[in-house]
Structure formats: structure tokens, C-alpha cells
Motif scaffolding. Structure first.
Motif, PDB file in Angstrom:
ATOM      1  N   UNK A  31       0.862  -1.168   0.021  1.00  0.00           N
ATOM      2  CA  UNK A  31      -0.008   0.009  -0.088  1.00  0.00           C
ATOM      3  C   UNK A  31       1.032   1.247  -0.028  1.00  0.00           C
ATOM      4  N   UNK A  32       0.202   2.359  -0.674  1.00  0.00           N
ATOM      5  CA  UNK A  32       1.142   3.633  -0.627  1.00  0.00           C
ATOM      6  C   UNK A  32      -0.005   4.822  -0.224  1.00  0.00           C
ATOM      7  N   UNK A  33       0.297   5.846   0.692  1.00  0.00           N
ATOM      8  CA  UNK A  33      -0.415   6.819   0.798  1.00  0.00           C
ATOM      9  C   UNK A  33       0.033   8.291   0.137  1.00  0.00           C
ATOM     10  N   UNK A  34      -0.918   8.869  -0.576  1.00  0.00           N
ATOM     11  CA  UNK A  34      -0.459  10.311  -1.386  1.00  0.00           C
ATOM     12  C   UNK A  34      -1.841  11.175  -1.195  1.00  0.00           C
ATOM     13  N   UNK A  35      -1.370  12.509  -0.768  1.00  0.00           N
ATOM     14  CA  UNK A  35      -2.649  13.313  -0.552  1.00  0.00           C
ATOM     15  C   UNK A  35      -3.772  12.850   0.180  1.00  0.00           C
ATOM     16  N   UNK A  36      -3.576  11.986   1.109  1.00  0.00           N
ATOM     17  CA  UNK A  36      -4.559  11.501   2.234  1.00  0.00           C
ATOM     18  C   UNK A  36      -5.483  10.478   1.376  1.00  0.00           C
ATOM     19  N   UNK A  37      -5.049  10.006   0.454  1.00  0.00           N
ATOM     20  CA  UNK A  37      -5.563   8.623  -0.241  1.00  0.00           C
ATOM     21  C   UNK A  37      -4.808   7.509  -0.075  1.00  0.00           C
ATOM     22  N   UNK A  38      -5.158   6.510   0.264  1.00  0.00           N
ATOM     23  CA  UNK A  38      -4.335   5.167   0.802  1.00  0.00           C
ATOM     24  C   UNK A  38      -4.771   4.121  -0.527  1.00  0.00           C
ATOM     25  N   UNK A  39      -3.858   3.748  -1.259  1.00  0.00           N
ATOM     26  CA  UNK A  39      -3.908   2.893  -2.389  1.00  0.00           C
ATOM     27  C   UNK A  39      -3.432   1.506  -1.927  1.00  0.00           C
ATOM     28  N   UNK A  40      -4.229   0.497  -2.115  1.00  0.00           N
ATOM     29  CA  UNK A  40      -3.721  -1.016  -1.860  1.00  0.00           C
ATOM     30  C   UNK A  40      -3.877  -1.756  -3.212  1.00  0.00           C
ATOM     31  N   UNK A  41      -2.807  -2.647  -3.383  1.00  0.00           N
ATOM     32  CA  UNK A  41      -2.580  -3.645  -4.471  1.00  0.00           C
ATOM     33  C   UNK A  41      -3.056  -4.852  -4.100  1.00  0.00           C
ATOM     34  N   UNK A  42      -3.908  -5.597  -4.711  1.00  0.00           N
ATOM     35  CA  UNK A  42      -4.206  -6.940  -4.341  1.00  0.00           C
ATOM     36  C   UNK A  42      -4.203  -8.028  -5.650  1.00  0.00           C
ATOM     37  N   UNK A  43      -3.622  -8.932  -5.107  1.00  0.00           N
ATOM     38  CA  UNK A  43      -3.185 -10.252  -6.038  1.00  0.00           C
ATOM     39  C   UNK A  43      -4.339 -11.109  -6.115  1.00  0.00           C
ATOM     40  N   UNK A  44      -5.583 -10.966  -5.541  1.00  0.00           N
ATOM     41  CA  UNK A  44      -6.797 -11.660  -5.682  1.00  0.00           C
ATOM     42  C   UNK A  44      -7.355 -11.522  -6.971  1.00  0.00           C
ATOM     43  N   UNK A  45      -7.570 -12.564  -7.853  1.00  0.00           N
ATOM     44  CA  UNK A  45      -8.274 -12.671  -9.034  1.00  0.00           C
ATOM     45  C   UNK A  45      -9.810 -12.317  -8.898  1.00  0.00           C
ATOM     46  N   UNK A  46     -10.349 -11.132  -9.481  1.00  0.00           N
ATOM     47  CA  UNK A  46     -11.642 -11.228  -9.300  1.00  0.00           C
ATOM     48  C   UNK A  46     -12.238 -10.431 -10.724  1.00  0.00           C
ATOM     49  N   UNK A  47     -13.806 -10.649 -10.839  1.00  0.00           N
ATOM     50  CA  UNK A  47     -14.072  -9.808 -12.185  1.00  0.00           C
ATOM     51  C   UNK A  47     -14.084  -8.407 -11.802  1.00  0.00           C
ATOM     52  N   UNK A  48     -14.203  -7.448 -12.800  1.00  0.00           N
ATOM     53  CA  UNK A  48     -14.370  -5.987 -12.504  1.00  0.00           C
ATOM     54  C   UNK A  48     -15.455  -5.874 -11.317  1.00  0.00           C
ATOM     55  N   UNK A  49     -16.543  -6.408 -11.645  1.00  0.00           N
ATOM     56  CA  UNK A  49     -17.532  -6.038 -10.466  1.00  0.00           C
ATOM     57  C   UNK A  49     -17.306  -6.388  -9.405  1.00  0.00           C
ATOM     58  N   UNK A  50     -16.771  -7.746  -9.340  1.00  0.00           N
ATOM     59  CA  UNK A  50     -16.375  -8.375  -7.932  1.00  0.00           C
ATOM     60  C   UNK A  50     -15.376  -7.336  -7.027  1.00  0.00           C
ATOM     61  N   UNK A  51     -14.490  -6.839  -8.081  1.00  0.00           N
ATOM     62  CA  UNK A  51     -13.325  -6.147  -7.109  1.00  0.00           C
ATOM     63  C   UNK A  51     -13.977  -4.785  -6.797  1.00  0.00           C
ATOM     64  N   UNK A  52     -14.823  -4.149  -7.560  1.00  0.00           N
ATOM     65  CA  UNK A  52     -15.669  -2.999  -7.414  1.00  0.00           C
ATOM     66  C   UNK A  52     -16.213  -3.249  -6.011  1.00  0.00           C
ATOM     67  N   UNK A  53     -17.097  -4.063  -5.936  1.00  0.00           N
ATOM     68  CA  UNK A  53     -17.844  -4.284  -4.443  1.00  0.00           C
ATOM     69  C   UNK A  53     -16.999  -4.677  -3.332  1.00  0.00           C
ATOM     70  N   UNK A  54     -15.775  -5.521  -3.428  1.00  0.00           N
ATOM     71  CA  UNK A  54     -14.851  -5.724  -2.491  1.00  0.00           C
ATOM     72  C   UNK A  54     -14.330  -4.119  -2.029  1.00  0.00           C
ATOM     73  N   UNK A  55     -13.753  -3.347  -2.898  1.00  0.00           N
ATOM     74  CA  UNK A  55     -13.306  -2.365  -2.398  1.00  0.00           C
ATOM     75  C   UNK A  55     -14.397  -1.334  -1.540  1.00  0.00           C
TER      76      UNK A  55
END
Length: 278
Positions: A31-55
């Protein structure tokens, strides 16, 4: 909260795959934080819709990239992932739209993209991922560029490169992470986080001693680079600033200080010269 589906005929309880993934308490690769936003990278494979719901279920959304600086931060993050592509929060139905509703003004498309291909099952390339590996099938393609893709990331005949198991995703969370050992530091909102430390490039020119005093007044110090990963990270933000910057190291016997030029190369410079600093 979605309800679990019960299939009484086999006396079993099942859940949509995104809920099952949430139940696993996924740990981001990095993960990395920039400008008050945290970004997290996941290696779990999902469809776009599933990833959208997870986040969404975890307090964020698929990452939106609205500037070159944000793109650079995410590229550094993706370096630690093993997937060939990563979903971001951009859809292409009729027109490009970020999941947050932000204006679509910045883009980083690969050569020839988006091309809005369609599949024999009627699916069209309505979702967007970033290459962590350049597209090996077509020439003049680049790593970290954007590509429109089907919702499940499956491109017929090229499943080894574009398949349901070659995709990861990046979540963005609007929160400021408290950095260990820096709870009393006056950390600016536009600081960028790496490995538990906050970095910011100041473009006003100061003597080395004055720059160090100013950093100390914020509860920090001029940047000290101790690993190759930290060097790569600092190079990116210095290149973005287009400044040569003071660092926290020096050659005591020579009375000279260390600086980083705007191409990321460390060099020794004499005192009495004003530079930007980090």
C-alpha cells in the motif's frame, strides 16, 4: 450488506464470490499513501464487478487516476504485485467514467487503446485495467499503460496473457494513515507515503542547513536513502518535480552534501548553494 443465498436442496450455504473473498480478510500485497488517499494493491483475481464491490465493502473504491503524479504512485505500488494486469475504477460504457464521478481529464492509454472490441458472447470491452506486463501479443505496447477489457478479463485465444487468473485490482481509500514514530510530526497533506515514512519535495530553494532546519521544524529531516526500493521511490517523485534536491547525507571530511538531480542521480555538492529539497 448482501444476503447469503441458501440452497436448501443440498443443505449448504453459499455466497457470491466477492463476499467469500471478503470473508478471507484479504491482505494487500502493498500500500502507499498520497494526498490523504491510501492505495492498496491486491493479487486476488476477481471480475471487475467483484473487485468494485470488494473495495466498496471495505470503505473505498477501485482506484481512480486523475493525474500523472497519481499514475506514478500507482506504478511504484504495482512493482510489488505478481499479476499481469490490475483493475482500476474506470468504465467505458458509452464514454469513460470514473466510479467516483470525477471528471475524466487525465488518461494513460496504451498504443491503439481503447478499441472497444466485442466477444462472441456479446460482451464488450467496458472496463479498464493497467498492464503490469506489457501486452506481448502486439508490438509497441508498454508496461503501466491502460487497456479496455471484458468484465472477466478473458480474451479468447490469449488466456495465458489475459485470463481470469492474470488480473488483480487496486483499491483507493480516502483516509490518512497514521505513520508510526511520526504521530507528532506536522505532515503536509500532499506528502507521499512509502514504507512507513512521509516524503514531500519542496520547490523553494534553500541552503542545505536551512532546508534541514525547516524539515526538523516539521518533525522530520532531509530524506535519507538506505535501500534500492527507497531510491526508486524517491527518483520518481523528484523526476515529477523537475528539481535537483538536497538529501540528508553529506561528506563530513570534504564539507560537501548529497543531492539528487532531476533524473534521480545522487551527486556530491559543495555548501553555499541553494537547491530544492526533500
Amino acid at each position: 450488506m448482501k444476503k447469503l443465498v441458501v440452497i436448501s436442496l443440498i443443505a449448504a450455504m453459499v455466497c457470491p464470490s466477492v463476499q467469500c473473498a471478503a470473508a478471507k480478510n484479504l491482505t494487500p500485497v502493498n500500500s502507499i499513501t498520497s494526498g490523504g488517499h491510501t492505495y492498496e494493491v491486491y493479487d486476488e483475481s476477481m471480475t471487475w464487478n467483484e473487485a468494485y464491490e470488494y473495495c466498496k465493502d471495505n470503505g473505498g473504491y477501485l482506484a481512480t487516476i486523475t493525474s500523472a503524479a497519481e499514475q506514478a504512485a500507482i506504478e511504484i505500488l504495482m512493482e510489488t504485485g505478481d499479476k499481469k494486469q490490475y483493475w482500476i475504477g474506470l468504465t467505458m460504457k458509452n464514454e469513460p467514467k470514473w466510479v467516483t464521478g470525477e471528471a475524466f481529464e487525465y488518461s494513460n492509454w496504451d498504443n491503439g487503446e481503447p478499441n472497444n472490441c466485442s466477444r462472441s458472447d456479446g460482451e464488450t470491452e467496458d472496463y479498464v485495467h493497467i498492464y503490469n506486463n506489457a501486452n506481448p501479443v502486439k508490438s509497441k505496447r508498454e508496461r503501466f499503460k491502460w487497456n479496455d477489457m471484458y468484465y472477466d478479463n478473458v480474451y479468447p485465444g490469449e488466456e495465458d496473457n489475459f485470463g481470469s487468473n492474470t488480473i488483480g485490482f487496486i483499491c483507493e481509500i480516502e483516509k490518512t494513515v497514521q505513520v508510526q514514530n511520526k504521530v507528532t510530526a506536522n505532515i503536509p497533506e500532499d506528502a507521499v507515503e512509502y514504507n512507513g515514512h512521509s516524503y514531500i519535495v519542496y520547490k523553494d530553494y534553500k541552503l542545505w542547513e536551512t532546508a534541514e532546519e525547516y524539515c526538523e521544524s516539521l518533525g522530520g529531516h532531509l530524506a535519507v536513502i538506505t535501500t534500492g526500493g527507497e531510491q526508486d521511490f524517491v527518483e520518481e517523485i523528484v523526476k515529477e518535480s523537475n528539481r535537483a534536491c538536497w538529501l540528508g547525507g553529506y561528506k563530513r571530511c570534504l564539507g560537501k552534501k548529497l543531492a539528487l538531480d532531476n533524473r534521480g542521480r545522487i551527486f556530491i555538492y559543495t555548501l553555499g548553494r541553494r537547491r530544492a529539497y526533500i
